[in-house]
Design a protein around this motif. Structure first.
Motif, PDB file in Angstrom:
ATOM      1  N   UNK A 131       8.194  16.762 -10.695  1.00  0.00           N
ATOM      2  CA  UNK A 131       8.093  16.349 -12.094  1.00  0.00           C
ATOM      3  C   UNK A 131       6.662  15.996 -12.491  1.00  0.00           C
ATOM      4  N   UNK A 132       5.804  15.704 -11.513  1.00  0.00           N
ATOM      5  CA  UNK A 132       4.426  15.310 -11.806  1.00  0.00           C
ATOM      6  C   UNK A 132       3.449  16.470 -11.710  1.00  0.00           C
ATOM      7  N   UNK A 133       3.917  17.657 -11.341  1.00  0.00           N
ATOM      8  CA  UNK A 133       2.996  18.754 -11.047  1.00  0.00           C
ATOM      9  C   UNK A 133       2.257  19.294 -12.265  1.00  0.00           C
ATOM     10  N   UNK A 134       2.657  18.916 -13.459  1.00  0.00           N
ATOM     11  CA  UNK A 134       1.905  19.334 -14.632  1.00  0.00           C
ATOM     12  C   UNK A 134       0.538  18.676 -14.702  1.00  0.00           C
ATOM     13  N   UNK A 135       0.397  17.516 -14.070  1.00  0.00           N
ATOM     14  CA  UNK A 135      -0.880  16.792 -14.069  1.00  0.00           C
ATOM     15  C   UNK A 135      -1.847  17.454 -13.101  1.00  0.00           C
ATOM     16  N   UNK A 136      -3.146  17.537 -13.439  1.00  0.00           N
ATOM     17  CA  UNK A 136      -4.122  18.176 -12.542  1.00  0.00           C
ATOM     18  C   UNK A 136      -4.151  17.581 -11.140  1.00  0.00           C
ATOM     19  N   UNK A 137      -3.857  16.290 -11.030  1.00  0.00           N
ATOM     20  CA  UNK A 137      -3.876  15.630  -9.717  1.00  0.00           C
ATOM     21  C   UNK A 137      -2.512  15.684  -9.027  1.00  0.00           C
ATOM     22  N   UNK A 138      -1.596  16.455  -9.604  1.00  0.00           N
ATOM     23  CA  UNK A 138      -0.243  16.499  -9.057  1.00  0.00           C
ATOM     24  C   UNK A 138      -0.182  16.987  -7.629  1.00  0.00           C
ATOM     25  N   UNK A 139      -1.062  17.938  -7.264  1.00  0.00           N
ATOM     26  CA  UNK A 139      -1.040  18.458  -5.906  1.00  0.00           C
ATOM     27  C   UNK A 139      -1.400  17.375  -4.891  1.00  0.00           C
ATOM     28  N   UNK A 140      -2.304  16.480  -5.286  1.00  0.00           N
ATOM     29  CA  UNK A 140      -2.671  15.371  -4.400  1.00  0.00           C
ATOM     30  C   UNK A 140      -1.471  14.464  -4.182  1.00  0.00           C
ATOM     31  N   UNK A 141      -0.620  14.371  -5.190  1.00  0.00           N
ATOM     32  CA  UNK A 141       0.546  13.489  -5.114  1.00  0.00           C
ATOM     33  C   UNK A 141       1.605  13.985  -4.145  1.00  0.00           C
ATOM     34  N   UNK A 142       1.379  15.146  -3.518  1.00  0.00           N
ATOM     35  CA  UNK A 142       2.299  15.595  -2.470  1.00  0.00           C
ATOM     36  C   UNK A 142       2.322  14.584  -1.327  1.00  0.00           C
ATOM     37  N   UNK A 143       1.304  13.718  -1.298  1.00  0.00           N
ATOM     38  CA  UNK A 143       1.305  12.619  -0.324  1.00  0.00           C
ATOM     39  C   UNK A 143       2.577  11.793  -0.435  1.00  0.00           C
ATOM     40  N   UNK A 167       0.835  -1.205   0.000  1.00  0.00           N
ATOM     41  CA  UNK A 167       0.000   0.000   0.000  1.00  0.00           C
ATOM     42  C   UNK A 167       0.868   1.254   0.000  1.00  0.00           C
ATOM     43  N   UNK A 168       1.904   1.256   0.839  1.00  0.00           N
ATOM     44  CA  UNK A 168       2.812   2.410   0.892  1.00  0.00           C
ATOM     45  C   UNK A 168       3.494   2.630  -0.450  1.00  0.00           C
ATOM     46  N   UNK A 169       3.892   1.556  -1.106  1.00  0.00           N
ATOM     47  CA  UNK A 169       4.558   1.671  -2.400  1.00  0.00           C
ATOM     48  C   UNK A 169       3.629   2.327  -3.425  1.00  0.00           C
ATOM     49  N   UNK A 170       2.357   1.931  -3.433  1.00  0.00           N
ATOM     50  CA  UNK A 170       1.411   2.500  -4.395  1.00  0.00           C
ATOM     51  C   UNK A 170       1.151   3.980  -4.118  1.00  0.00           C
ATOM     52  N   UNK A 171       1.057   4.346  -2.841  1.00  0.00           N
ATOM     53  CA  UNK A 171       0.815   5.750  -2.482  1.00  0.00           C
ATOM     54  C   UNK A 171       2.032   6.605  -2.832  1.00  0.00           C
ATOM     55  N   UNK A 172       3.215   6.143  -2.444  1.00  0.00           N
ATOM     56  CA  UNK A 172       4.432   6.927  -2.668  1.00  0.00           C
ATOM     57  C   UNK A 172       4.747   7.054  -4.155  1.00  0.00           C
ATOM     58  N   UNK A 173       4.332   6.065  -4.950  1.00  0.00           N
ATOM     59  CA  UNK A 173       4.633   6.098  -6.388  1.00  0.00           C
ATOM     60  C   UNK A 173       3.619   6.916  -7.188  1.00  0.00           C
ATOM     61  N   UNK A 174       2.692   7.606  -6.531  1.00  0.00           N
ATOM     62  CA  UNK A 174       1.685   8.397  -7.244  1.00  0.00           C
ATOM     63  C   UNK A 174       2.289   9.371  -8.262  1.00  0.00           C
ATOM     64  N   UNK A 175       3.350  10.126  -7.913  1.00  0.00           N
ATOM     65  CA  UNK A 175       3.925  11.039  -8.909  1.00  0.00           C
ATOM     66  C   UNK A 175       4.403  10.319 -10.168  1.00  0.00           C
ATOM     67  N   UNK A 176       4.973   9.142  -9.990  1.00  0.00           N
ATOM     68  CA  UNK A 176       5.466   8.367 -11.136  1.00  0.00           C
ATOM     69  C   UNK A 176       4.303   7.977 -12.042  1.00  0.00           C
ATOM     70  N   UNK A 177       3.216   7.543 -11.431  1.00  0.00           N
ATOM     71  CA  UNK A 177       2.061   7.116 -12.218  1.00  0.00           C
ATOM     72  C   UNK A 177       1.410   8.292 -12.940  1.00  0.00           C
ATOM     73  N   UNK A 178       1.232   9.406 -12.255  1.00  0.00           N
ATOM     74  CA  UNK A 178       0.539  10.555 -12.826  1.00  0.00           C
ATOM     75  C   UNK A 178       1.336  11.233 -13.935  1.00  0.00           C
ATOM     76  N   UNK A 179       2.654  11.331 -13.744  1.00  0.00           N
ATOM     77  CA  UNK A 179       3.491  12.037 -14.717  1.00  0.00           C
ATOM     78  C   UNK A 179       3.449  11.391 -16.094  1.00  0.00           C
TER      79      UNK A 179
END
Length: 241
Positions: free
Chosen positions: A182-194, A98-110
Motif C-alpha cells: 500500500x505504500x509503494x506509490x511513495x518514492x521511498x516505498x522500496x526502502x520500506x520493504x524493511x 526502534x523495531x516499531x518505528x522501522x516496521x511502521x515505515x509503510x504506514x508513515x510513508x503512505x
C-alpha cells in the motif's frame, strides 16, 4: 516500564505492541493532513493498521491475564547487567521502540503519497486481508482448543494449525507485506520493504517461531516431532501423512 517494574511483569509490553502501531498511524495521519496525500489511501492505511493493532492488543491482553510474566522475559532478565533501567531500555523497551518505528515505515510513508491506490493498492489490501484472517482465525482456534480441559497436554493440530504450525505468525507477515504494498506509490516505498522483512525475520528466527518451537520440543518431545513431520513450518501447505 515503571508499571512493569512495580508488578515485576515485563511481558505486559506485548499488549501495547499492536496499539503502538495504531498510535503511529494516527499521529502520521494527523501530521500529513493537508500535505497532499491521497485521502482514500491515508484512510485505508489508518483503518487497516487500527483493526490489526487493536485486535492484537485485545487478544494478547485477554490471553495473558492472570498468567504472570512470559518465560521469554524471565529468561531475558536472568542476563541483567548494570542498572535495571538501562538494561530494560537496551534489551526490551528501547529495542521494541526502534523495531516499531522501522516496521511502521509503510504506514508513515503512505500518508504522503498523492497517487490513488490503483491495482497495486487493491492487491495490498487483499494480502492484508488474507493475513488478518489467518492471524485472527488461528488465534481464535487456539484459544478455543486451550479452553477445553480434554486437550490438556495435547498439541493443537486442527483447523489452520494443520496447515501451518504458526498461522498467526504467517498472518502477521502477510499483514505487513500488504501494508508495504500500500505504500509503494511513495518514492521511498522500496526502502520500506524493511518492514515486512524485519517483521518476518523476527517471527521466524527470533522472538516467534524459533523460540516457541524450542520450548515445545522440550515439553512435548516425540509428539511435537510428529507434528513437525506432518505440518508446514510457516507457509500453509496441505498436511503430510
Amino acid at each position: 516500564m515503571a508499571v512493569a517494574i512495580r508488578i515485576r511483569n515485563h511481558s505486559i509490553i506485548d499488549i501495547f505492541w499492536g496499539p503502538g502501531f495504531v498510535l503511529v498511524a494516527a499521529v502520521s495521519y494527523w501530521a500529513s493532513t493537508g500535505a497532499g496525500g491521497d485521502d482514500v489511501r491515508r484512510t485505508v492505511m489508518l483503518a487497516l493498521t487500527a483493526i490489526w493493532g487493536l485486535r492484537l492488543g485485545a487478544y494478547i491482553g485477554n490471553r495473558n491475564r492472570g498468567h504472570g510474566q512470559d518465560p521469554r522475559y524471565t529468561a531475558i532478565m536472568r542476563h541483567r547487567t548494570g542498572s535495571l533501567v538501562g538494561f530494560l531500555v537496551r534489551k526490551i523497551y528501547g529495542l521494541q521502540g526502534v523495531l516499531l518505528l522501522v516496521i511502521s515505515l509503510p504506514v508513515q510513508l503512505a500518508m504522503y503519497e498523492p497517487r490513488p491506490l490503483g491495482v497495486l493498492g487493491v492487491f495490498g489490501i487483499a494480502v492484508w486481508l488474507v493475513g488478518f484472517l489467518f492471524e485472527a482465525v488461528g488465534d481464535a482456534q487456539l484459544a478455543r482448543f486451550k479452553k477445553d480441559p480434554a486437550n490438556a497436554g495435547l498439541i493443537m493440530a486442527r483447523g489452520l494449525w494443520a496447515w501451518t504450525r504458526h498461522p498467526n505468525y504467517f498472518g502477521d507477515a502477510c499483514v505487513w507485506t500488504g501494508l508495504w504494498l500500500l505504500s509503494l506509490g511513495h518514492p521511498a516505498g522500496l526502502v520500506a520493504v524493511l518492514s515486512p522483512a524485519v517483521m518476518t525475520t523476527l517471527l521466524v528466527r527470533y522472538s516467534g517461531k524459533a523460540l516457541l518451537e524450542k520450548g515445545m520440543r522440550r515439553r512435548r518431545g516425540a509428539a511435537f516431532d510428529d507434528y513437525v513431520a506432518r505440518t508446514s513450518g510457516f507457509f500453509p501447505l496441505p498436511p503430510r501423512r
